[in-house]
Design a protein around this motif. Structure first.
Motif, mmCIF file in Angstrom:
data_model
loop_
_atom_site.group_PDB
_atom_site.id
_atom_site.type_symbol
_atom_site.label_atom_id
_atom_site.label_comp_id
_atom_site.label_asym_id
_atom_site.label_seq_id
_atom_site.Cartn_x
_atom_site.Cartn_y
_atom_site.Cartn_z
ATOM 1 N N SER A 85 39.179 43.271 40.787
ATOM 2 C CA SER A 85 40.113 43.711 41.815
ATOM 3 C C SER A 85 39.399 43.807 43.161
ATOM 4 N N VAL A 86 40.037 43.310 44.192
ATOM 5 C CA VAL A 86 39.435 43.382 45.523
ATOM 6 C C VAL A 86 39.448 44.811 46.056
ATOM 7 N N GLN A 87 40.184 45.714 45.395
ATOM 8 C CA GLN A 87 40.204 47.121 45.819
ATOM 9 C C GLN A 87 39.240 48.011 45.021
ATOM 10 N N ASP A 88 38.456 47.423 44.123
ATOM 11 C CA ASP A 88 37.537 48.214 43.299
ATOM 12 C C ASP A 88 36.584 48.991 44.201
ATOM 13 N N GLU A 89 36.574 50.312 44.036
ATOM 14 C CA GLU A 89 35.737 51.177 44.867
ATOM 15 C C GLU A 89 34.369 51.454 44.241
ATOM 16 N N LEU A 90 34.166 51.034 42.985
ATOM 17 C CA LEU A 90 32.914 51.324 42.296
ATOM 18 C C LEU A 90 31.995 50.116 42.169
ATOM 19 N N LEU A 91 32.552 48.916 42.275
ATOM 20 C CA LEU A 91 31.765 47.696 42.146
ATOM 21 C C LEU A 91 32.205 46.674 43.187
ATOM 22 N N THR A 92 31.252 46.028 43.810
ATOM 23 C CA THR A 92 31.571 44.884 44.665
ATOM 24 C C THR A 92 31.725 43.642 43.780
ATOM 25 N N MET A 93 31.890 42.497 44.425
ATOM 26 C CA MET A 93 31.994 41.241 43.687
ATOM 27 C C MET A 93 30.656 40.794 43.117
ATOM 28 N N LEU A 100 26.964 32.344 33.283
ATOM 29 C CA LEU A 100 27.835 31.693 32.303
ATOM 30 C C LEU A 100 28.248 30.279 32.711
ATOM 31 N N GLN A 101 27.590 29.724 33.683
ATOM 32 C CA GLN A 101 28.019 28.460 34.278
ATOM 33 C C GLN A 101 28.283 27.371 33.235
ATOM 34 N N SER A 102 27.443 27.317 32.202
ATOM 35 C CA SER A 102 27.605 26.278 31.185
ATOM 36 C C SER A 102 28.841 26.503 30.315
ATOM 37 N N TRP A 103 29.438 27.698 30.401
ATOM 38 C CA TRP A 103 30.637 28.023 29.612
ATOM 39 C C TRP A 103 31.909 27.918 30.466
ATOM 40 N N ASN A 104 31.768 27.494 31.710
ATOM 41 C CA ASN A 104 32.911 27.264 32.607
ATOM 42 C C ASN A 104 33.820 28.491 32.766
ATOM 43 N N PRO A 105 33.271 29.618 33.202
ATOM 44 C CA PRO A 105 34.106 30.812 33.377
ATOM 45 C C PRO A 105 35.030 30.680 34.586
ATOM 46 N N ASP A 106 36.140 31.391 34.534
ATOM 47 C CA ASP A 106 37.053 31.489 35.672
ATOM 48 C C ASP A 106 36.865 32.845 36.337
ATOM 49 N N LEU A 107 36.552 32.860 37.622
ATOM 50 C CA LEU A 107 36.485 34.102 38.389
ATOM 51 C C LEU A 107 37.840 34.308 39.050
ATOM 52 N N ILE A 108 38.484 35.412 38.706
ATOM 53 C CA ILE A 108 39.836 35.668 39.185
ATOM 54 C C ILE A 108 39.840 36.961 39.995
ATOM 55 N N LYS A 109 40.107 36.851 41.291
ATOM 56 C CA LYS A 109 40.243 38.022 42.145
ATOM 57 C C LYS A 109 41.717 38.424 42.181
ATOM 58 N N ILE A 110 41.970 39.706 41.956
ATOM 59 C CA ILE A 110 43.355 40.179 41.929
ATOM 60 C C ILE A 110 43.534 41.404 42.819
ATOM 61 N N GLU A 111 44.765 41.681 43.155
ATOM 62 C CA GLU A 111 45.140 42.927 43.820
ATOM 63 C C GLU A 111 45.464 43.925 42.708
ATOM 64 N N ASP A 161 45.841 48.727 34.176
ATOM 65 C CA ASP A 161 47.292 48.838 34.062
ATOM 66 C C ASP A 161 48.036 47.964 35.068
ATOM 67 N N SER A 162 47.325 47.071 35.729
ATOM 68 C CA SER A 162 47.959 46.261 36.757
ATOM 69 C C SER A 162 48.793 45.136 36.155
ATOM 70 N N ILE A 163 49.863 44.789 36.848
ATOM 71 C CA ILE A 163 50.709 43.677 36.421
ATOM 72 C C ILE A 163 49.918 42.378 36.445
ATOM 73 N N ALA A 164 49.018 42.238 37.423
ATOM 74 C CA ALA A 164 48.218 41.021 37.532
ATOM 75 C C ALA A 164 47.376 40.798 36.278
ATOM 76 N N LEU A 165 46.776 41.871 35.727
ATOM 77 C CA LEU A 165 45.979 41.725 34.512
ATOM 78 C C LEU A 165 46.874 41.401 33.317
ATOM 79 N N ARG A 166 48.025 42.059 33.232
ATOM 80 C CA ARG A 166 48.958 41.741 32.140
ATOM 81 C C ARG A 166 49.319 40.269 32.145
ATOM 82 N N ASP A 167 49.524 39.736 33.317
ATOM 83 C CA ASP A 167 49.910 38.323 33.425
ATOM 84 C C ASP A 167 48.778 37.418 32.929
ATOM 85 N N ILE A 168 47.536 37.795 33.236
ATOM 86 C CA ILE A 168 46.394 36.998 32.792
ATOM 87 C C ILE A 168 46.309 37.013 31.264
#
Length: 233
Positions: free
Chosen positions: A182-190, A200-211, A220-227
């Motif tokens: 989440s771009v609003q995370d107050e405890l961890l940056t990106m 994990l580059q060899s495993w082709n991970p997807d980095l997904i930034k969400i609100e 509990d975000s709708i964005a995570l449920r959708d993922i």
């Protein structure tokens, strides 16, 4: 919901939110490996929104400082083995939040050297802690929970997912890996998400930034449920 024990300690419990399918979404909670108020209940809302064609599981595990790595991941592996055997599990999506995201990737690393009898179709790391040295460099105060969980700095690399040689590990199938921040995370940056995606580059991970709101609100975000729901196909 059904609560079951997979060990003798009062924290070695799990909750099955539904068991209608051989395909499961398994949630691993966070809490810096130590917070007794962050429990498997944190995953109930998320699991209540997975498709009815999937079963749901939320796992508790023993906490530091009473125990230290690898006891946390040992518990998670034991819980998964218990459910797989009892409920004839065929496919699992592992979802971990914060410290739980670290545990999800530690589980994947273990399964890569000892392939399971079921398919890990996806790993979803949410607001995860993956790079212990980088974390303490960025947030020196976080040493207060890293050392009790993992011991001195000389021991961190063996447990830190960002320090694993993922290119040397493999499975008989290719799980999808979603690193969600989440771009609003107050405890961890990106920084943590960027570090694990590089590792994990060899495993082709997807980095997904969400609100997704704050660190704990993201679960509990709708964005995570959708993922999660997009993976339940």
């Amino acid at each position: 919901m059904i609560e079951e024990s997979y060990g003798t300690h009062d924290q070695q419990t799990l909750t099955i939110t539904s068991s209608s399918s051989v395909n499961w979404v398994a949630y691993i909670h966070g809490g810096a490996w130590r917070d007794p108020f962050m429990t498997k209940t944190m995953g109930y809302s998320l699991l209540s929104h997975v498709p009815e064609t999937w079963s749901g599981l939320s796992i508790d595990y023993r906490l530091s400082p009473a125990i230290q790595h690898p006891a946390h991941i040992d518990d998670v592996m034991t819980a998964l083995a218990y459910v797989v055997k009892k409920y004839k599990v065929e496919k699992v999506i592992l979802v971990g939040h914060s410290a739980g995201a670290c545990l999800a990737l530690q589980a994947l690393a273990r399964y890569s050297t000892d392939p399971p009898s079921f398919e890990i179709s996806a790993i979803v790391g949410v607001e995860g802690i993956y790079d212990f040295a980088g974390l303490v460099e960025e947030y020196p105060d976080y040493l207060s929970f890293i050392n009790p969980a993992f011991g001195g700095q000389s021991l961190w690399a063996a447990a830190s997912p960002a320090a694993f040689d993922w290119s040397s590990l493999s499975l008989p199938y290719s799980p999808k890996i979603k690193i969600v921040q989440s771009v609003q995370d107050e405890l961890l940056t990106m920084a943590q998400a960027d570090s694990i995606c590089q590792s994990l580059q060899s495993w082709n991970p997807d980095l997904i930034k969400i609100e997704g709101g704050s660190h704990n609100e993201t679960v509990d975000s709708i964005a995570l449920r959708d993922i999660i729901n997009s993976l339940c196909t």
